[in-house]
Design an enzyme around this catalytic site. Sequence first.
Site, PDB file in Angstrom:
ATOM      1  N   GLU A   1      74.659 -78.898 -17.171  1.00 26.21           N
ATOM      2  CA  GLU A   1      74.334 -77.660 -16.463  1.00 26.21           C
ATOM      3  C   GLU A   1      74.787 -77.713 -15.007  1.00 26.21           C
ATOM      4  O   GLU A   1      74.327 -78.576 -14.248  1.00 26.21           O
ATOM      5  CB  GLU A   1      72.823 -77.426 -16.494  1.00 26.21           C
ATOM      6  CG  GLU A   1      72.380 -76.195 -15.731  1.00 26.21           C
ATOM      7  CD  GLU A   1      70.866 -76.105 -15.601  1.00 26.21           C
ATOM      8  OE1 GLU A   1      70.378 -75.031 -15.219  1.00 26.21           O
ATOM      9  OE2 GLU A   1      70.172 -77.112 -15.868  1.00 26.21           O
TER      10      GLU A   1
ATOM     11  N   GLU B   1      63.193 -69.882 -17.089  1.00 28.27           N
ATOM     12  CA  GLU B   1      62.939 -70.987 -16.161  1.00 28.27           C
ATOM     13  C   GLU B   1      62.799 -70.419 -14.751  1.00 28.27           C
ATOM     14  O   GLU B   1      63.690 -70.529 -13.924  1.00 28.27           O
ATOM     15  CB  GLU B   1      64.076 -72.014 -16.224  1.00 28.27           C
ATOM     16  CG  GLU B   1      63.729 -73.297 -15.482  1.00 28.27           C
ATOM     17  CD  GLU B   1      64.882 -74.289 -15.448  1.00 28.27           C
ATOM     18  OE1 GLU B   1      64.634 -75.482 -15.654  1.00 28.27           O
ATOM     19  OE2 GLU B   1      66.039 -73.862 -15.223  1.00 28.27           O
TER      20      GLU B   1
END
Length: 264
Positions: free
Chosen positions: A143, A240
Amino acid sequence: MPRFAANLTLLYQEVPFLDRFREAAGDGFRGVEFLFPYEYPAQEIRKRLDDTGMTQVLFNAPAGDWASGERGIAALPGRQAQFRDGIELALDYADALGCRQLHVMAGCPEAAASPEQCRATYLENLAYAADQAAAHGVTILIEPINPRDFPRYFLTRQDQAHAIRQAVGASNLKVQFDAYHCQIVEGDLAMKLRQSIANIGHVQVAGVPARHEPDTGEVNYPFLFRLLDELGYAGWVGCEYRPQGATRSGLGWLKPWLRATATQ
């Protein structure tokens, strides 16, 4: 319609961690993700998943000394043995939880570290992780993360992540597309998704710039959710973000999407 997973590290902090599964299920979530499970026995977490009918979508491999500020070790030269031990532990948890995706964090090399050596270490570690994960039916994710939140983080851009993925060449290595980080670093979210959707394994969302609910800030998430449908994205969308208040009171943005998913 996108399938939404509650990030139990950031959401539902009103209750202890193991109680967050029940809270998320009560609000209509069918999947969960979190940073790390290792503080708890795997069977304790598995019981919460079974009791609520939840899918464990994602968690992170061990990321070094988190409390002291480490944010992964995969690109840190000299830590390969520790990295391999962490992958073994993470895959044990993945098997126990029925989790098919594992995020491997690159880390924040020291300013004096050689970029070439860090990249070589990263490639070596990712190749090892992907090889080990393949036997478990697990996909490894990397990521890009913005350097405002994580200064010196090794992986910051989408093109950089996809170049790393191609260099490793493992079919079970994909990119985790966090729209919050991508918007801060480079923007152009829709085009980034269009260009790379085939190699994106997971999507995460949060409002920009404050990382609150996705209906706050500068990103048009309803447009992006419809785009994900248009592109045939079949994965999960991880929520998130840091709620501005109580988690449940900030879920108004999500309810229409959950209703639409329930009718499919």
